[in-house]
Design a protein around this motif. Structure first.
Motif, PDB file in Angstrom:
ATOM      1  N   GLY A 197       0.526   5.700   0.802  1.00 57.90           N
ATOM      2  CA  GLY A 197      -0.284   6.617   1.584  1.00 57.90           C
ATOM      3  C   GLY A 197       0.265   8.015   1.495  1.00 57.90           C
ATOM      4  O   GLY A 197       1.423   8.229   1.140  1.00 57.90           O
ATOM      5  N   GLN A 227       4.505  11.411   1.890  1.00 61.47           N
ATOM      6  CA  GLN A 227       4.050  10.252   1.107  1.00 61.47           C
ATOM      7  C   GLN A 227       4.852   9.023   1.493  1.00 61.47           C
ATOM      8  O   GLN A 227       6.012   9.131   1.913  1.00 61.47           O
ATOM      9  N   HIS A 259       0.841  -1.190   0.000  1.00 57.10           N
ATOM     10  CA  HIS A 259       0.000   0.000   0.000  1.00 57.10           C
ATOM     11  C   HIS A 259       0.875   1.240   0.000  1.00 57.10           C
ATOM     12  O   HIS A 259       2.045   1.188   0.346  1.00 57.10           O
TER      13      HIS A 259
END
Length: 116
Positions: free
Chosen positions: A57, A63, A55
């Motif tokens: 984010g 970031q 993932h």
């Protein structure tokens, strides 16, 4: 939540392998659906692109990308202090792509830009 590179490196392997889940739950979790972008799928809280599972984010000014490539026993964790896009792309995705083009050219992280 607070974590560092070491935490995220460990977490990437756990998420990709599903070691905190039962095998059936992990299989369900990794059933990805098309995202509308070739080569990228999204499952239950994880995405897959180029074989990389994990993932990313972002919050204003920050970031991250946390992914694992089980086939190569490779983990990539990126933490960036920016949220300024470059030609519509997130800097973390651009950097992940550039790194994997060199390190794992058969498995390039290629998360496309989100639609506008």
């Amino acid at each position: 939540m607070i974590s560092d590179l070491r935490d995220l490196r460990r977490w990437a392997r756990v998420v990709a392998a599903g070691t905190l889940l039962g095998p059936r739950t992990q299989r369900e979790r990794l059933k990805t659906l098309p995202t509308g972008f070739p080569g990228a799928g999204y499952g239950l809280g994880v995405f897959e692109t180029g074989g990389w599972i994990g993932h990313n984010g972002s919050i204003p000014g920050y970031q991250s990308v946390t992914v694992h490539l089980s086939a190569r026993k490779a983990t990539l964790v990126l933490l960036l202090n920016t949220d300024v896009t470059h030609e519509g792309q997130e800097p973390s995705s651009l950097l992940a792509r550039a790194v994997t083009e060199v390190v794992t050219p058969d498995n390039v992280y290629d998360r496309p830009a989100p639609p506008r």
